[in-house]
Design a protein around this motif. Structure first.
Motif, PDB file in Angstrom:
ATOM      1  N   ASP A  51      38.349  36.201  13.201  1.00 28.09           N
ATOM      2  CA  ASP A  51      38.010  35.116  14.122  1.00 28.09           C
ATOM      3  C   ASP A  51      38.391  35.423  15.564  1.00 28.09           C
ATOM      4  N   SER A  94      29.219  29.403  12.107  1.00 27.12           N
ATOM      5  CA  SER A  94      29.868  28.125  12.413  1.00 27.12           C
ATOM      6  C   SER A  94      31.335  28.291  12.786  1.00 27.12           C
ATOM      7  N   ARG A  95      31.822  29.502  12.837  1.00 27.38           N
ATOM      8  CA  ARG A  95      33.233  29.775  13.090  1.00 27.38           C
ATOM      9  C   ARG A  95      33.390  30.718  14.265  1.00 27.38           C
ATOM     10  N   TRP A  97      36.670  27.970  14.508  1.00 26.52           N
ATOM     11  CA  TRP A  97      36.676  26.551  14.806  1.00 26.52           C
ATOM     12  C   TRP A  97      36.424  26.349  16.300  1.00 26.52           C
ATOM     13  N   GLY A  98      35.527  25.400  16.600  1.00 22.13           N
ATOM     14  CA  GLY A  98      35.208  25.081  17.986  1.00 22.13           C
ATOM     15  C   GLY A  98      34.057  25.884  18.562  1.00 22.13           C
ATOM     16  N   THR A  99      33.495  26.805  17.765  1.00 22.98           N
ATOM     17  CA  THR A  99      32.380  27.620  18.259  1.00 22.98           C
ATOM     18  C   THR A  99      31.193  27.576  17.297  1.00 22.98           C
ATOM     19  N   ASN A 100      30.919  26.421  16.756  1.00 30.30           N
ATOM     20  CA  ASN A 100      29.814  26.231  15.817  1.00 30.30           C
ATOM     21  C   ASN A 100      28.481  26.434  16.529  1.00 30.30           C
ATOM     22  N   SER A 101      27.789  27.513  16.225  1.00 32.27           N
ATOM     23  CA  SER A 101      26.525  27.840  16.885  1.00 32.27           C
ATOM     24  C   SER A 101      25.377  26.918  16.485  1.00 32.27           C
ATOM     25  N   ALA A 103      25.597  23.514  16.095  1.00 33.25           N
ATOM     26  CA  ALA A 103      25.823  22.126  16.513  1.00 33.25           C
ATOM     27  C   ALA A 103      24.735  21.593  17.437  1.00 33.25           C
ATOM     28  N   ASP A 134      26.637  19.455  12.038  1.00 27.15           N
ATOM     29  CA  ASP A 134      25.976  18.724  13.123  1.00 27.15           C
ATOM     30  C   ASP A 134      24.556  19.200  13.404  1.00 27.15           C
TER      31      ASP A 134
END
Length: 182
Positions: A51, A94-95, A97-101, A103, A134
């Protein structure tokens, strides 16, 4: 103006019936919609250890999704669920955390199978995952194609008039969905 669709085919098989279905949908879409098949076959298995510094293939996957206006998932059903290779690609993109492509992007889920129940369970599982990520997934019409030989050829030509009409109805709804949410 062009609308770019990132296409995820959940089967790696060279003669995949889901790849044929994806090509058929592309043929029915308006010219301003362009489709890019997202390569998911060369990705490493997701591992939280990378990550902090994603491998190049994973960075490329995320960039491809982020550059797209919308998503199209065309998936088979393996053991009553999502193919592992597709789930792995989703986990990577999607990882961390906070970088979900994914969304905020509009999307749709369809699939084909030689079995009479189609890809209903796989699609439901995938819809659950995408809701968490999302992705605004088109609810209707649902597309569960019971695939028979020569229904759709390798270039996406549809042999059956009823199937073509049904898929055109899906494409029309999908295009309107993407335009509304895009």
């Amino acid at each position: 103006m062009s609308t770019k669709i990132a296409v995820f085919v959940g089967s790696l098989r060279k003669e995949s019936i889901n790849k044929r279905l994806a090509l058929a949908v592309e043929r029915l879409a308006p010219k301003e919609f362009t489709f890019e098949h997202v390569a998911i076959d060369g990705l490493p298995l997701y591992n939280q250890d990378f990550d902090a510094d994603y491998p190049l293939a994973c960075k490329h996957l995320k960039q491809t999704i982020e550059a797209a206006d919308a998503l199209l998932f065309v998936t088979p059903e393996y053991n009553r669920s999502i193919p592992g290779v597709l789930k792995n690609a989703i986990d990577i993109a999607s990882r961390p955390w906070g970088t979900n492509s994914f969304a905020g992007k509009p999307g749709a889920v369809i699939g084909a199978s030689i079995g009479s129940t189609g890809t209903a369970l796989s699609q439901q599982h995938l819809r659950n995952v995408l809701a968490y990520l999302d992705v605004a997934v088109l609810g209707q019409p649902e597309v569960f194609i019971h695939f028979k030989d020569e229904l759709i050829d390798g270039e996406g030509h549809i042999a059956n008039e009823g199937t073509q009409k049904f898929l055109q109805g899906f494409v029309d709804k999908y295009v309107a969905w993407v335009k509304r949410l895009g």
